[in-house]
Write an enzyme that holds these catalytic residues in place. Structure first.
Site, PDB file in Angstrom:
ATOM      1  N   SER A 330       0.847  -1.185   0.000  1.00  0.00           N
ATOM      2  CA  SER A 330       0.000   0.000   0.000  1.00  0.00           C
ATOM      3  C   SER A 330       0.885   1.238   0.000  1.00  0.00           C
ATOM      4  O   SER A 330       1.965   1.244   0.593  1.00  0.00           O
ATOM      5  CB  SER A 330      -0.862  -0.023   1.258  1.00  0.00           C
ATOM      6  OG  SER A 330      -1.344   1.269   1.526  1.00  0.00           O
ATOM      7  N   GLU A 372      12.484   6.406  10.354  1.00  0.00           N
ATOM      8  CA  GLU A 372      11.395   6.749   9.437  1.00  0.00           C
ATOM      9  C   GLU A 372      11.141   8.249   9.408  1.00  0.00           C
ATOM     10  O   GLU A 372      11.005   8.849   8.340  1.00  0.00           O
ATOM     11  CB  GLU A 372      10.108   6.013   9.847  1.00  0.00           C
ATOM     12  CG  GLU A 372       8.956   6.241   8.869  1.00  0.00           C
ATOM     13  CD  GLU A 372       7.634   5.641   9.366  1.00  0.00           C
ATOM     14  OE1 GLU A 372       7.341   5.776  10.576  1.00  0.00           O
ATOM     15  OE2 GLU A 372       6.901   5.061   8.552  1.00  0.00           O
ATOM     16  N   GLU A 377      11.500  12.031   2.192  1.00  0.00           N
ATOM     17  CA  GLU A 377      10.173  12.234   1.610  1.00  0.00           C
ATOM     18  C   GLU A 377       9.142  12.671   2.639  1.00  0.00           C
ATOM     19  O   GLU A 377       8.035  13.052   2.296  1.00  0.00           O
ATOM     20  CB  GLU A 377       9.716  10.984   0.857  1.00  0.00           C
ATOM     21  CG  GLU A 377       9.528   9.731   1.701  1.00  0.00           C
ATOM     22  CD  GLU A 377      10.795   8.870   1.822  1.00  0.00           C
ATOM     23  OE1 GLU A 377      11.905   9.428   1.766  1.00  0.00           O
ATOM     24  OE2 GLU A 377      10.649   7.643   1.993  1.00  0.00           O
ATOM     25  N   CYS A 514       3.911  -4.561  17.190  1.00  0.00           N
ATOM     26  CA  CYS A 514       4.525  -3.422  17.881  1.00  0.00           C
ATOM     27  C   CYS A 514       4.637  -3.623  19.388  1.00  0.00           C
ATOM     28  O   CYS A 514       5.506  -3.048  20.028  1.00  0.00           O
ATOM     29  CB  CYS A 514       3.733  -2.154  17.604  1.00  0.00           C
ATOM     30  SG  CYS A 514       3.509  -1.877  15.845  1.00  0.00           S
TER      31      CYS A 514
END
Lengths: 583, 489, 169
Positions: A330, A372, A377, A514
């Site tokens: 995704s 991250e 981006e 997690c």
């Protein structure tokens, strides 16, 4: 069943054949100390190199001492776990290990949580009789993990996690003899390697050799800067584990106290990543339905199965190892990044705060989140959507630093508008949760009918790879779930070979999801802790009035006021991303 | 090596008597006869019984009964089994395996095929040191000749038995002499040992039952089967049958490979075969078993050599290195030498071997450099015991032996180092002192001109002087002085 | 570590060796042997190619290369000097011979001289205990070497060395 009779410390005992002395002893309340050994029951994870030689015991009739972790019991065996010979040898081996370990416990990030330290205490080591040269190496700091391998004791747990469980293959034992240590190839820095920053090496390291990059001081600095508005988001798995740092039983939910503590730390708004998880479901669920309807219309080019993309270590994993498949996952950003993006656009505009004056901190069970939020981006003109990601452990230390008595805190609620969430958002914290949340929404959007039930037990559990078929009004939706990157690899290889039957697959890098993240309070090899955290997550879901992401009123409002609809152009630019070939 | 009636050649029976590159030479000396007989006349069980009855024990060091090992591997059920020949000879000062492979490679090939037949394996692997190019070449020639003659391959002696052998190269890791480490190395991994059980005979190469024997053990097999277990077991001592090959070296007149019946005494080996100590010096010690063994004194000269007696004496058989030392050898320095070797060869997997041996070496270094204390000797002993008691594999379990045996047998030398700051053998440089005897010095300046570090000063025709703080104890002045004016204390 | 770029030809040579062993991970040590024989040593870039071809992690390949003393990541000298440090050689003075080589060449064990002419290494027993102490230069064996002969041995190979800068003291 074959059984074996033996005595351990004069206690007779009957156990199953094939049991180790260590397990047999544990069964009668004798806890033989271990160091390198680690076993996570039900997760099929075991590290048993027999290398540290701490668990040695005396077996009558045997020439030398036997490692309890590796030695299987035999009939008539007579074991002594604490004879003078054993204790002397165990202490000496411990002294040897300490003689090649820096004695900087007072300022070591692992102090208080270090297996080596507690073992030295347990064994009553007061002096190191055999001093000598210590091995020294260059310290390696990456965006998420610090390697200080002067402190490596060659337990090989990290190597096992990195290779056998995660199949990432960054770490290996190198050199030999006194110079042997665990390292990436050519002793390169982690950030030059294919490391995913999943942090499982950190999660199992018994010493301070592997730790997370600490951002607490940066958070403190931001909090004390009057020109900044500092907001915080907390991931779902944090509330199920933070209590452990303050003496609560594993699996205790401390959501209200967590909010309260964050407010006392000085955050201007205390929000919830669960809100962004609901948003993720809206985007990812819609993407799934779009691909699915194209597929049903006969489009042969449509990419199925769709893979979840919430986990940054997983994303980095396929970018390195399966770049040819980077079109399959995704495009939805992870909840952490969706939150940051919405906070620095929608929320900032709403509150009339300049982007550069808004600091977004996230509390994560994860060390890869540090990496991250630094990805290019996810920055606008160099300003990151999420400024700092700190782990559950770092948050605990911040709370302690601020003299907050956690256990005495009142329960408080999250702020709005980014603090409201549904049960679907909560279960993102465990393996199976993302896909269950997606099913709850996708089913209703697809069938236009209300779900007859909300608990999908067929998607829950701890098995490494699970699958289930959900009836979408006559269409059988095949779902796969993998946690642990080694399991993910197996599913990817099937997809690549064209053998996959799945329409949607959820992947989380860490065993358990997690809740077992690399930034969580240390489980010290006790898998029960992970199971209790998982149960807590499902409990929190059950307690929520709203349990489907698309019913979150603030999500509905966000689309009405700002995004339009899922997968809209605006949603695309703020909530979706692209992947890179990193080979 | 002079032939001597004390010697008896079984493992070395063909070495030097045949051209190892011509299979017919081997065949003419009963080669492949044992294999033929086994395949056509005997069941595997019968052959295993013969080996068991012979009393042959592993020649690689451990001394495990060979027949029993074969039997266990035979009884392990599996679709695939392997025969492995350990030719990764790594003991510094032993080279019998190389000599056998260079001089009589077919004896090993034949024995491996017999072993394959007995345990039910059709594949053999020779794990050989890459540093042995000639042995590798001869083995390759022998393998292709054996294949050509149908002695390897399919349906050997029309018995329906298939067997072939591949070569794997060691890459310079002594620890790979340990079975499990060797197997990991053959699998392309770091040669780290793993805990036994499971033994290779149950789960070895690629997880399949694997029988590992060393070169010399295999070389005995055809002879045993040709001449019978009774013949073999008539040689040797009660618990150690047959012969043993030793690599005799050091301060001895005749050096080289010898093969003697078990039970021969050290005195016979050193004085009758070895021709006594070189240069008329005094015998001090003999080291057996390499880095795993110990240093024995004159007290043990009349001890019959076998597995058990050597262990009782604080040493071990090992692969058969036998180094003779004389009065010029410092036993503390010898212990340090072996530790240096272990240190370099420890795989680093278990803490006592990885760190413990390092610490032992450091203490020995402290003693040989004159910084030793009395307590260091006790510390060495305590630490050695723990390393032996707790190490993962045979390497660590035996690595302190040279330390323990030198302390047990030459404690006075240790004491001289730590108490008096003296090295009785005059080997430990740091404990030496070069001095100029004023009365004898003519001031010729020869020492002054040759000293590499400028530690000597003095006027021409006046007595010179050595600055001890600068002296590196190279001994050049001592060698150059024409007037014996330099003393060594 | 300075990066080197492998020529296409070298990469192909490595790939060929790997193919010869069916690109099987279990053949890693055989592959390393063969590649080192061809190239003389195993620099990082070579290990990377091998890892890729055998579908193994680079860390694993590096772990194996650094485990075995036979494998080297630095090129050997034109004339590799090896001192046998077996026990027989040791008791007959190999250590003194070694330190003389170190002194003369100004290198430590495992290093090469600046001009790449000589490299110095220790060997385990070469099985020539009768000639102890033994020194090997390339394939040539020198027996019963005394420290005083070291200079001479080095000189043998320095002759014809145009730069002559390996000469010391």
């Amino acid at each position: 069943m074959d059984t074996v009779q033996l005595t351990i410390d004069n206690k007779p005992i009957v156990v199953k054949k094939g049991t180790t002395i260590l397990e047999a002893a544990k069964g009668i309340g004798i806890h033989i100390p271990t160091l390198c050994h680690m076993k996570l029951d039900d997760l099929n994870i075991e590290n048993k190199p027999g290398g540290c030689r701490i668990c040695i015991v005396e077996v009558q009739g045997r020439r030398n001492l036997a490692p309890a972790c590796c030695t299987e019991v035999s009939d008539g065996m007579v074991v002594n776990s604490h004879s003078i010979r054993v204790v002397n040898a165990r202490q000496t081996v411990m002294e040897l290990i300490l003689s090649d370990h820096p004695s900087d416990c007072l300022i070591c990030p692992k102090s208080g949580n270090c297996d080596l330290q507690s073992l030295a205490h347990q064994l009553g080591i007061r002096e190191i009789h055999y001093k000598g040269e210590q091995s020294t190496y260059r310290e390696d700091t990456s965006p998420a993990i610090i390697r200080d391998i002067d402190k490596c004791i060659m337990c090989r747990r990290c190597e096992m996690m990195c290779n056998e469980v995660q199949t990432v293959g960054v770490l290996s034992a190198i050199n030999r003899g006194f110079n042997a240590v665990v390292s990436p190839a050519f002793e390169m820095n982690l950030d030059h390697s294919v490391c995913t920053y999943c942090g499982q090496c950190v999660a199992v390291c018994p010493t301070g050799a592997l730790t997370e990059v600490n951002h607490t001081s940066k958070v403190i600095r931001a909090l004390s800067d009057p020109s900044k508005t500092v907001i915080v988001q907390t991931a779902p798995a944090v509330r199920a584990a933070l209590g452990e740092e303050f003496g609560y039983e594993a699996g205790t939910l401390v959501t209200g106290k967590l909010v309260s503590a964050l407010r006392r730390l000085g955050f201007d708004y205390v929000f919830d990543t669960d809100f962004a998880a609901d948003l993720t479901i809206m985007e990812e669920g819609t993407e799934l339905l779009n691909r699915l309807s194209k597929y049903l219309e006969g489009d042969k080019d449509v990419k199925l199965p769709i893979l979840t993309s919430c986990c940054p270590a997983w994303v980095k994993f396929f970018e390195h190892q399966f770049p040819q498949m980077k079109e399959i996952p995704s495009t939805a950003r992870s909840p952490q990044q969706m939150f940051g993006s919405i906070a620095k656009s929608y929320f900032a505009e709403k509150m009339n705060i300049k982007r550069e004056d808004l600091v977004v901190v996230s509390i994560m069970p994860c060390v890869a989140k540090k990496y991250e939020c630094g990805r290019d981006e996810f920055k606008v003109n160099g300003n990151p959507d999420v400024d700092y990601a700190v782990t559950t452990r770092e948050l605990a230390s911040l709370i302690k630093l601020a003299n907050i008595e956690f256990t005495k805190l009142p329960d408080e609620n999250f702020d709005n508008p980014l603090g409201e969430s549904t049960g679907a958002g909560v279960i993102f914290g465990t393996t199976g949760g993302v896909i269950e949340a997606a099913v709850r929404t996708a089913y209703e959007l697809y069938t236009k009918k209300s779900l007859p039930r909300l608990d999908f037990d067929e998607l829950r559990g701890m098995e490494g790879i699970r699958h289930a078929t959900i009836d979408f009004n006559g269409f059988p939706l095949n779902i796969g779930i993998a946690h642990g990157l080694g399991n993910a690899r197996k599913l990817l290889e099937k997809i690549e070979a064209g053998e996959s039957e799945f329409h949607a697959i959820e992947i989380m890098s860490c065993p358990g999801g997690c809740i077992g993240g690399g930034g969580q309070p240390y489980h010290h090899g006790n898998a029960e802790i992970l199971k209790k955290r998982q149960m807590a997550i499902y409990r929190e879901d059950k307690n929520k009035t709203l349990r489907k992401s698309h019913e979150n009123p603030y999500i509905i409002k966000l689309y009405e006021e700002y995004l339009g609809k899922p997968m809209s152009e605006k949603a695309h630019s703020l909530l979706h991303t692209e992947y890179f070939d990193r080979t | 090596m002079n032939d001597n009636k004390k010697q008896l050649r079984i493992a070395l029976r063909n070495c030097g008597f045949i051209n190892p590159e011509i299979i017919d030479d081997y065949i003419s000396r009963d080669g492949y006869m044992a294999l033929g007989k086994c395949l056509t006349e005997h069941t595997p069980e019968e052959t295993i019984k013969e080996i068991k009855d012979s009393g042959l024990r592993g020649r690689g060091g451990g001394g495990f009964p060979t027949g029993l090992k074969w039997e266990i591997t035979r009884k392990s059920e599996s679709d695939q089994k392997y025969v492995v020949c350990n030719a990764d000879e790594g003991d510094p000062g032993a080279f019998m395996d190389r000599s056998i492979l260079e001089g009589d490679p077919h004896s090993v090939i034949e024995a491996m095929a017999i072993c394959g037949y007995c345990i039910g394996a059709d594949k053999g692997l020779v794990y050989i040191r890459a540093e042995y190019p000639l042995a590798i070449e001869r083995l390759q020639i022998a393998l292709s000749q054996a294949r050509e003659y149908g002695l390897l391959g399919e349906n050997i002696f029309r018995s329906g038995f298939n067997f072939d052998i591949e070569i794997r190269f060691g890459a310079g890791a002594f620890v790979c002499g340990e079975e499990t480490a060797l197997i990991h190395s053959m699998e392309g991994l770091r040669g780290e040992p793993t805990f036994k059980p499971p033994f290779p005979s149950v789960s070895g190469y690629l997880g399949k039952p694997t029988n590992v024997n060393n070169v010399e053990t295999f070389a005995n097999i055809p002879a045993i089967l040709n001449k019978g277990a009774a013949w073999f077991s008539s040689i040797g001592t009660e618990k150690s049958k047959g012969t043993k090959v030793f690599a005799l070296a050091g301060k001895i007149n005749n050096v080289g490979l010898i093969e003697v019946p078990m039970g021969t005494t050290l005195r016979e080996v050193i004085y009758e075969i070895g021709g006594g100590i070189r240069d008329g010096k005094k015998f001090k010690s003999v080291q057996t078993g390499g880095p795993s063994g110990g240093c024995l004194t004159t007290d043990f000269l009349d001890t019959p050599i076998d597995y058990d007696n050597l262990i009782d004496a604080g040493s071990m058989m090992g692969s058969g290195g036998m180094i003779v030392m004389d009065e010029d050898d410092c036993m503390v320095a010898i212990a340090k030498f072996y530790l240096e070797f272990t240190l370099e060869e420890s795989c680093g997997k278990c803490s006592p071997c990885r760190i413990g041996n390092k610490r032992l070496h450091e203490i020995l270094d402290k003693i040989t450099s004159g910084r030793g204390e009395f307590q260091d000797i006790e510390r060495l002993q305590l630490l050695s015991q723990v390393i032996k008691d707790t190490s993962l594999c045979g390497l660590g379990q035996t690595s302190p032996n040279p330390v323990l045996s030198t302390i047990a047998n030459f404690e006075d030398e240790y004491l001289a180092h730590v108490n008096e700051g003296k090295c009785p053998a005059g080997q430990c440089k740091a404990l030496l002192k070069y001095e100029i005897i004023e009365d004898l010095c003519t001031g010729c300046t020869l020492c002054f001109r040759n000293c590499p570090v400028g530690a000597i000063s003095g006027e021409r025709r006046q007595p010179h002087y050595i600055d001890q703080s600068l002296c590196i104890k190279c001994g050049v002045c001592y060698e150059k002085c024409k007037f014996n004016a330099i003393t060594l204390s | 570590m300075p990066k080197i770029k492998l020529s296409e030809n070298t990469v192909n040579q490595i790939k060929e060796v790997c193919t010869e062993f069916n690109n099987k991970e279990g053949e890693l040590i055989n592959v390393l042997h063969k590649v080192q024989k061809k190239l003389g040593y195993l620099p990082a870039e070579v290990q990377e190619v091998i890892a890729k071809e055998l579908n193994a992690s680079v860390a694993k390949v590096y772990g194996v290369v650094t485990f075995y003393s036979f494998f080297s990541m630095i090129p050997k000298g034109e004339f590799p000097i090896s001192i046998c440090m077996g026990t027989a050689c040791y008791v007959r003075g190999a250590e003194q011979v070694l330190s003389e080589f170190k002194r003369q060449l100004k290198v430590e064990v495992g290093e090469s001289t600046g001009d790449g002419k000589f490299s110095l290494n220790c060997l385990r027993c070469v099985g020539a205990c009768g000639l102890a102490p033994v020194v090997m230069v390339g394939e040539k064996v020198y027996g019963r070497v005394a420290p005083s002969q070291v200079k001479e041995i080095i000189k043998e190979y320095q002759e014809g060395c145009p730069s002559g800068n390996a000469k010391t003291a």
